[in-house]
Design an enzyme around this catalytic site. Sequence first.
Site, PDB file in Angstrom:
ATOM      1  N   HIS A 173       3.635   0.398 -10.005  1.00 30.34           N
ATOM      2  CA  HIS A 173       3.983   1.809  -9.794  1.00 30.34           C
ATOM      3  C   HIS A 173       5.488   1.946 -10.029  1.00 30.34           C
ATOM      4  O   HIS A 173       6.240   0.994  -9.796  1.00 30.34           O
ATOM      5  CB  HIS A 173       3.631   2.140  -8.345  1.00 30.34           C
ATOM      6  CG  HIS A 173       3.790   3.577  -7.950  1.00 30.34           C
ATOM      7  ND1 HIS A 173       5.013   4.149  -7.674  1.00 30.34           N
ATOM      8  CD2 HIS A 173       2.867   4.550  -7.751  1.00 30.34           C
ATOM      9  CE1 HIS A 173       4.827   5.419  -7.332  1.00 30.34           C
ATOM     10  NE2 HIS A 173       3.540   5.691  -7.369  1.00 30.34           N
ATOM     11  N   ASP A 207       3.885  -4.857  -2.800  1.00 32.75           N
ATOM     12  CA  ASP A 207       3.701  -3.416  -2.679  1.00 32.75           C
ATOM     13  C   ASP A 207       2.248  -3.207  -2.265  1.00 32.75           C
ATOM     14  O   ASP A 207       1.336  -3.302  -3.086  1.00 32.75           O
ATOM     15  CB  ASP A 207       4.017  -2.748  -4.017  1.00 32.75           C
ATOM     16  CG  ASP A 207       3.624  -1.275  -4.047  1.00 32.75           C
ATOM     17  OD1 ASP A 207       3.027  -0.791  -3.055  1.00 32.75           O
ATOM     18  OD2 ASP A 207       3.912  -0.623  -5.066  1.00 32.75           O
ATOM     19  N   GLN A 265      -1.581   0.461  -2.050  1.00 36.66           N
ATOM     20  CA  GLN A 265      -2.992   0.692  -2.385  1.00 36.66           C
ATOM     21  C   GLN A 265      -3.909  -0.364  -1.792  1.00 36.66           C
ATOM     22  O   GLN A 265      -5.134  -0.215  -1.837  1.00 36.66           O
ATOM     23  CB  GLN A 265      -3.187   0.704  -3.909  1.00 36.66           C
ATOM     24  CG  GLN A 265      -2.487   1.845  -4.608  1.00 36.66           C
ATOM     25  CD  GLN A 265      -3.043   3.205  -4.224  1.00 36.66           C
ATOM     26  OE1 GLN A 265      -4.163   3.337  -3.725  1.00 36.66           O
ATOM     27  NE2 GLN A 265      -2.246   4.231  -4.438  1.00 36.66           N
ATOM     28  N   LYS A 280      -1.436   7.125   2.756  1.00 36.91           N
ATOM     29  CA  LYS A 280      -2.596   6.604   2.017  1.00 36.91           C
ATOM     30  C   LYS A 280      -3.573   5.944   2.982  1.00 36.91           C
ATOM     31  O   LYS A 280      -4.577   5.360   2.587  1.00 36.91           O
ATOM     32  CB  LYS A 280      -2.138   5.589   0.972  1.00 36.91           C
ATOM     33  CG  LYS A 280      -1.050   6.153   0.076  1.00 36.91           C
ATOM     34  CD  LYS A 280      -1.064   5.571  -1.286  1.00 36.91           C
ATOM     35  CE  LYS A 280       0.209   5.913  -2.033  1.00 36.91           C
ATOM     36  NZ  LYS A 280       0.021   6.904  -3.085  1.00 36.91           N
ATOM     37  N   CYS A 300       2.144   7.645 -12.100  1.00 41.20           N
ATOM     38  CA  CYS A 300       3.420   6.971 -11.836  1.00 41.20           C
ATOM     39  C   CYS A 300       3.375   5.516 -12.278  1.00 41.20           C
ATOM     40  O   CYS A 300       3.959   4.643 -11.626  1.00 41.20           O
ATOM     41  CB  CYS A 300       3.818   7.043 -10.363  1.00 41.20           C
ATOM     42  SG  CYS A 300       4.132   8.697  -9.791  1.00 41.20           S
TER      43      CYS A 300
HETATM   44  C1  PLP Z   1       1.039   1.061  -5.715  1.00 40.63           C
HETATM   45  C2  PLP Z   1       1.951   2.120  -5.189  1.00 40.63           C
HETATM   46  N1  PLP Z   1       3.221   1.815  -4.905  1.00 40.63           N
HETATM   47  C3  PLP Z   1       4.070   2.726  -4.409  1.00 40.63           C
HETATM   48  C4  PLP Z   1       3.678   4.018  -4.186  1.00 40.63           C
HETATM   49  C5  PLP Z   1       4.679   4.997  -3.657  1.00 40.63           C
HETATM   50  O1  PLP Z   1       4.328   5.421  -2.398  1.00 40.63           O
HETATM   51  P1  PLP Z   1       5.125   6.595  -1.695  1.00 40.63           P
HETATM   52  O2  PLP Z   1       5.189   7.709  -2.694  1.00 40.63           O
HETATM   53  O3  PLP Z   1       4.297   6.933  -0.513  1.00 40.63           O
HETATM   54  O4  PLP Z   1       6.465   6.074  -1.331  1.00 40.63           O
HETATM   55  C6  PLP Z   1       2.366   4.391  -4.473  1.00 40.63           C
HETATM   56  C7  PLP Z   1       1.923   5.785  -4.272  1.00 40.63           C
HETATM   57  O5  PLP Z   1       1.560   6.505  -5.139  1.00 40.63           O
HETATM   58  C8  PLP Z   1       1.486   3.419  -4.986  1.00 40.63           C
HETATM   59  O6  PLP Z   1       0.229   3.740  -5.291  1.00 40.63           O
END
Ligand code: PLP
Lengths: 418, 151
Positions: free
Chosen positions: A135, A212, A215, A238, A376
Amino acid sequence: MNAALEPTPANTAPFDVEAIRADFPILHQEINGKPLAYLDNAASSQHPRVVIDSMSNYYERDHANVHRGVHTLSQRATDAFEAARENVRRFINARSTKEIIFVRGTTEAINLVAASFARPGIKPGDEILISWLEHHANIVPWQLLAEQTGAVLKVIPITPEGEVDFSAFEQLIGPRTRLLALAHVSNALGTIVPVEQFIAVARKHGVPVLLDGAQAIPHSRIDVQALGCDFYCFSGHKLCGPTGIGVLYGREAILDAMPPWQGGGDMILSVSFKGTTYNQLPWKFEAGTPDIAGVIGLGTAIQYLESIGMDRIAAYEHTLLEYATARLTTIPGLRIIGTAPRKAAVVSFALEGIHPHDIGTILDVEGVAIRTGHHCAMPVMEFYGVPATARASFAFYNTRAEVDRLTDALVKARDYLT
Amino acid sequence: MDLKDLYRDVIVDHNRKPRNFGPMLSPDAHADGHNPLCGDRLTIYVSLDGDTVKEAKFEGSGCAISVASASLLTEAVKGKSVAEVDKLYGEVHELLTRRDTVAAPGLGKLAALSGVHEFPARVKCASLCWHTLNAALHPPQAAVLAPTSTE
Ligand SMILES: Cc1ncc(COP(=O)(O)O)c(C=O)c1O
């Protein structure tokens, strides 16, 4: 080896999805005259009544600032806030609540690690290793760091199935690698990355590992000690919790050695112009008045999920994923993007001759909410040579009937536009 | 909301068979448009005869609305003066963004876009080609004086 993420259907009690759905007020509404089928859980999940109530109760009865008053409300707010931290600790099996730092979300957690862990002492030519699956939140902070310090960002390629290429990783990790930062589960494709294998290799090279987990955490039981990672990042929203709150787990010894990130109230013990003494963990990294209601909501969401059981959630979602994969592949011209053998309940796809944006609109008119776009993760789109995909992502409150509605709506989209 | 309002037959047809699609070898004006949210990308080419659009072509990829809108655009601007194109740009913009607006009589086939305003998330898809054409005909220094709205 992959125990932390394998769906383990130990509890065989029937999974009463209708009873669970009754806990979620938002699910019971019509969109364009059709019952809502919410299949955009990877972007953000919905809230059970208990989470909403815990936050409004807090505002109605207990609100005051935390860690700074002797009066009753401040004490109540502080107790609720710190109790939520303990819930998080238990949920991911951290050793101590000192290892649980509240942040705004995954994005902020990664930026904190980039600024306070990776940046000090990094030298030009030092390397940060990520994968092609990431992401943007696990790409851009490292690009910024590289720009500012002369460090180099190295990217592990992925296979056509959407798996992180392990042998390429073994070639890329080396004496200059300062950090391995990996998605545990890909948001764009659903791939479950066998992070245990990657961590084992990183250990041999003495390379610290950030995961990270944005998910991964909604779909499986996470045990940070069993995983052996140094940092684990996730977002409350999430996980049936509120937006604006997330967690950075960090191994205590590492957090101890890191300089504070932001300065301000709460993160200090004493301030003087001769010198300031920082607070202990975890508060050293929590400058300023935190999102108290958000933390309380997250703590409640975790209790709610524990009451269902993460293993049962994982097992149920896995059956939904299998069903959805089987149903969607019957649609002519539909191509599933990301076909790793181990996946979370995320299905990204393309429909021949129809742009994902049109799919999204047609499905919305049918009451089916999915995400369309680059999720993203533009490098992933680039890898597959598509500008965007359509993505259905499931939670434990989704049903087979909703998968059927998704399928029917996609057939309708095809009939409309091809 | 009715899908038929958005995906009128004319739109579906122009998406399936885009008109004036492809490169132009030596255009008098051209510009690239990009909608990062959905990944739509297109290039508009124009050949001019004095102040008159002789031909317009486009290339790129996008959703049905953006492809059909660009295809309709290339037909609509052919033979018009730049001033007439500017007027049309304004009328299309009105059509896409204003509720219950009656399609201006001069819009012709472009009136097929009149359902788009009911789908606010799609307005940018339909307007991308028009903003791009505007940028082609009025390159940046002029655009600073007459900024175009992106909704
Ligand atoms: C794999 C992953 N990393 C990071 C994020 C970023 O999360 P947040 O926007 O809640 O900081 C997301 C959310 O879309 C994600 O799916």
